[in-house]
Write an enzyme that holds these catalytic residues in place. Structure first.
Site, PDB file in Angstrom:
ATOM      1  N   THR A  33     -25.694  17.001   2.855  1.00  0.00           N
ATOM      2  CA  THR A  33     -24.805  17.942   2.187  1.00  0.00           C
ATOM      3  C   THR A  33     -23.513  18.070   3.006  1.00  0.00           C
ATOM      4  O   THR A  33     -23.240  17.213   3.846  1.00  0.00           O
ATOM      5  CB  THR A  33     -25.513  19.299   1.953  1.00  0.00           C
ATOM      6  OG1 THR A  33     -24.703  20.120   1.124  1.00  0.00           O
ATOM      7  CG2 THR A  33     -25.805  20.033   3.257  1.00  0.00           C
ATOM      8  N   ASN A  34     -22.726  19.100   2.759  1.00  0.00           N
ATOM      9  CA  ASN A  34     -21.476  19.273   3.498  1.00  0.00           C
ATOM     10  C   ASN A  34     -21.264  20.758   3.797  1.00  0.00           C
ATOM     11  O   ASN A  34     -22.086  21.590   3.435  1.00  0.00           O
ATOM     12  CB  ASN A  34     -20.313  18.687   2.691  1.00  0.00           C
ATOM     13  CG  ASN A  34     -20.229  19.302   1.322  1.00  0.00           C
ATOM     14  OD1 ASN A  34     -20.021  20.496   1.168  1.00  0.00           O
ATOM     15  ND2 ASN A  34     -20.424  18.482   0.291  1.00  0.00           N
ATOM     16  N   ASP A  35     -20.151  21.066   4.439  1.00  0.00           N
ATOM     17  CA  ASP A  35     -19.899  22.423   4.931  1.00  0.00           C
ATOM     18  C   ASP A  35     -19.352  23.401   3.896  1.00  0.00           C
ATOM     19  O   ASP A  35     -18.997  24.519   4.253  1.00  0.00           O
ATOM     20  CB  ASP A  35     -18.887  22.352   6.085  1.00  0.00           C
ATOM     21  CG  ASP A  35     -19.589  22.121   7.408  1.00  0.00           C
ATOM     22  OD1 ASP A  35     -20.685  22.668   7.586  1.00  0.00           O
ATOM     23  OD2 ASP A  35     -19.026  21.395   8.248  1.00  0.00           O
ATOM     24  N   SER A  36     -19.253  23.007   2.645  1.00  0.00           N
ATOM     25  CA  SER A  36     -18.688  23.912   1.650  1.00  0.00           C
ATOM     26  C   SER A  36     -19.496  25.203   1.543  1.00  0.00           C
ATOM     27  O   SER A  36     -20.724  25.170   1.495  1.00  0.00           O
ATOM     28  CB  SER A  36     -18.653  23.218   0.288  1.00  0.00           C
ATOM     29  OG  SER A  36     -18.323  24.160  -0.707  1.00  0.00           O
TER      30      SER A  36
END
Ligand code: CTP
Ligand code: CA
Length: 226
Positions: A33-36
């Site tokens: 996933t990512n840091d959003s």
């Protein structure tokens, strides 16, 4: 808590907002996933609902709480987000694509937990579908708003995304700047239209950014309809 007066400029309009990071599974207990944080998208959903729109928020992984009066659809992967948006696209007047969609996903998803073995493990990834580009290709009457998260050459990349994905408006943010982008409560954005840079906003709370961008969207939707 700042007070935002409710308004009616989007009454009768159907709005889709996507927010948060997508989750691409490797196995039942692991994912990419990512840091959003989803905060920017949630702020847009709230601001649009506040202007009388019928808002559906399609959210991946987020830390933001649900919003009163906004329909929340939870998804995990880019593929699930694509289908959730396409299902509702014909009925939409405005689509705001704030989600941080994974560009790649694991080629294989193990049905059971992957056990450790060798010293090195190579993951094979494949491209996901570009949701925004798909929406741009299938656009009929919708007003399409895209985002660009960049760390360099912001104007150049932003304009190329706007054109390539057939957006009506593009919100660019330099995520390498302090007070902008992922996981902070403020953002620093520039708005681009087909004719180029429209507006450079100062550092503002995300909810305020949403207000200012929506103002521009409403104005452009009117111009388009006229
Ligand atoms: N986007 C999308 N589907 C994807 C990837 C991105 O809908 N599979 C959308 C994002 O929601 C955003 C816009 O495209 O509105 C731009 O995302 P960004 O990551 O900045 O651009 P990419 O086209 O993915 O290019 P790159 O990551 O290489 O800069
Ligand atoms: Ca990307």
């Amino acid at each position: 808590q700042r007070f935002f007066a409710s308004r009616s400029e989007l009454a009768g309009k159907t709005v889709i907002v996507t927010a948060g990071g997508t989750v691409e599974r490797l196995d039942p207990v692991r994912f990419l996933t990512n840091d959003s944080s989803g905060k920017m998208g949630f702020a847009f959903a709230e601001a649009a609902a506040n202007r009388g729109a019928d808002v559906t928020l399609i959210a991946g992984r987020t830390t933001a709480p649900p919003i009163d009066g906004v329909k929340l659809v939870r998804v995990e992967s880019a593929e699930q987000m694509l289908h959730a948006v396409l299902e509702r696209y014909d009925a939409a007047d405005l689509v705001i694509k704030a989600a941080a969609v994974a560009d790649y996903r694991p080629v294989e998803q193990a049905p059971t937990k992957i056990k450790k073995s060798e010293e090195k493990l190579v993951l094979e990834l494949e491209r996901t579908t570009d949701i925004l580009k798909t929406l741009g290709e299938r656009k009929t009457h919708q007003f399409l708003v895209g985002f660009a998260a960049e760390t360099e050459r912001v104007a150049e990349y932003a304009m190329s995304k706007l054109v390539r994905k057939n957006c009506d408006l593009l919100v660019a943010n330099d995520v390498s700047r302090e007070g902008a982008g992922f996981n902070v409560d403020t953002n620093v954005v520039q708005l681009y239209g087909k004719e180029g840079l429209l507006e450079s906003l100062p550092q503002l709370p995300k909810r305020e950014v949403a207000e200012r961008v929506l103002e521009r969207i409403v104005q452009r939707m009117r111009d388009k309809a006229a």
